[in-house]
Design a protein around this motif. Structure first.
Motif, PDB file in Angstrom:
ATOM      1  N   LEU A 168       0.450   5.932  -7.132  1.00 38.23           N
ATOM      2  CA  LEU A 168      -0.889   6.236  -7.612  1.00 38.23           C
ATOM      3  C   LEU A 168      -1.605   7.324  -6.819  1.00 38.23           C
ATOM      4  O   LEU A 168      -2.658   7.798  -7.239  1.00 38.23           O
ATOM      5  N   GLY A 169      -1.070   7.676  -5.669  1.00 38.96           N
ATOM      6  CA  GLY A 169      -1.746   8.656  -4.821  1.00 38.96           C
ATOM      7  C   GLY A 169      -3.053   8.110  -4.274  1.00 38.96           C
ATOM      8  O   GLY A 169      -3.967   8.869  -3.984  1.00 38.96           O
ATOM      9  N   ALA A 170      -3.126   6.799  -4.129  1.00 34.39           N
ATOM     10  CA  ALA A 170      -4.361   6.160  -3.675  1.00 34.39           C
ATOM     11  C   ALA A 170      -4.071   5.202  -2.525  1.00 34.39           C
ATOM     12  O   ALA A 170      -2.949   4.713  -2.372  1.00 34.39           O
ATOM     13  N   TRP A 171      -5.095   4.947  -1.754  1.00 33.26           N
ATOM     14  CA  TRP A 171      -5.018   4.015  -0.636  1.00 33.26           C
ATOM     15  C   TRP A 171      -6.019   2.895  -0.895  1.00 33.26           C
ATOM     16  O   TRP A 171      -7.170   3.148  -1.227  1.00 33.26           O
ATOM     17  N   TYR A 172      -5.567   1.668  -0.727  1.00 28.16           N
ATOM     18  CA  TYR A 172      -6.415   0.504  -0.956  1.00 28.16           C
ATOM     19  C   TYR A 172      -6.754  -0.143   0.374  1.00 28.16           C
ATOM     20  O   TYR A 172      -5.902  -0.209   1.270  1.00 28.16           O
ATOM     21  N   ASP A 173      -7.969  -0.602   0.503  1.00 23.47           N
ATOM     22  CA  ASP A 173      -8.438  -1.230   1.737  1.00 23.47           C
ATOM     23  C   ASP A 173      -7.540  -2.417   2.092  1.00 23.47           C
ATOM     24  O   ASP A 173      -7.413  -3.361   1.308  1.00 23.47           O
ATOM     25  N   ASN A 181       0.819  -1.212   0.000  1.00 23.60           N
ATOM     26  CA  ASN A 181       0.000   0.000   0.000  1.00 23.60           C
ATOM     27  C   ASN A 181       0.854   1.265   0.000  1.00 23.60           C
ATOM     28  O   ASN A 181       0.497   2.258  -0.635  1.00 23.60           O
ATOM     29  N   ILE A 182       1.961   1.233   0.710  1.00 22.82           N
ATOM     30  CA  ILE A 182       2.854   2.397   0.706  1.00 22.82           C
ATOM     31  C   ILE A 182       3.390   2.629  -0.702  1.00 22.82           C
ATOM     32  O   ILE A 182       3.457   3.761  -1.173  1.00 22.82           O
TER      33      ILE A 182
END
Length: 156
Positions: free
Chosen positions: A94-99, A87-88
């Motif tokens: 991507l500038g995104a956070w995934y569950d 995720n890091i």
């Protein structure tokens, strides 16, 4: 985890130099924003963040094995940390956070954009010689020239 530790870990995870991850003249404060997002209450358990911090500190203090190999063995090889480390990497690119509760290999994963700035500054754009949809620092007609690609640097 301090900003300096997060930046040094991010250098290894992304392949980009510290001058890109945490530039001396930093107008975007991307590393700080991503670290703040990571450490926001309820995002990742404090125990997991402490485990990541301890593992990274041990890696930084061990000069017997390459940092890349230690990250592979200690972080990516640890089921409790591997998903967080992935995720890091995605935060940076991507500038995104995934569950974290859902595996990445499913088609119905849940994600959120960290911020417009994080999305715009994602490393994926420079890596592929592109820009985010709706944003470009180039002049009209720039697409007539070959893009300049950012090059991740291999870590030791």
């Amino acid at each position: 985890m301090t900003l300096k530790d997060f930046a040094n870990l991010s250098v290894v995870l992304t392949g980009y130099p510290l001058s890109t991850i945490l530039p001396d003249f930093d107008t975007q404060h991307q590393a700080q924003e991503l670290l703040d997002f990571l450490q926001a209450p309820g995002r990742v358990s404090p125990g997991t963040l402490q485990q990541l911090d301890a593992a990274w500190t041990a890696i930084e203090n061990n000069s017997d094995t390459s940092v890349s190999q230690q990250v592979q063995d200690t972080l990516m090889g640890n089921p409790a940390l591997a998903r967080l480390v992935q995720n890091i990497i995605m935060m940076w690119y991507l500038g995104a956070w995934y569950d974290l509760a859902q595996p990445l290999n499913t088609k119905s994963f849940v994600s959120e954009v960290i911020s417009g700035k994080a999305y715009k500054n994602g490393l994926a754009w420079g890596t592929m010689g592109a820009h985010p949809m709706g944003y470009s620092e180039e002049n009209f007609g720039y697409w007539n020239t070959v893009p300049v690609l950012l090059q991740p640097q291999p870590s030791n």
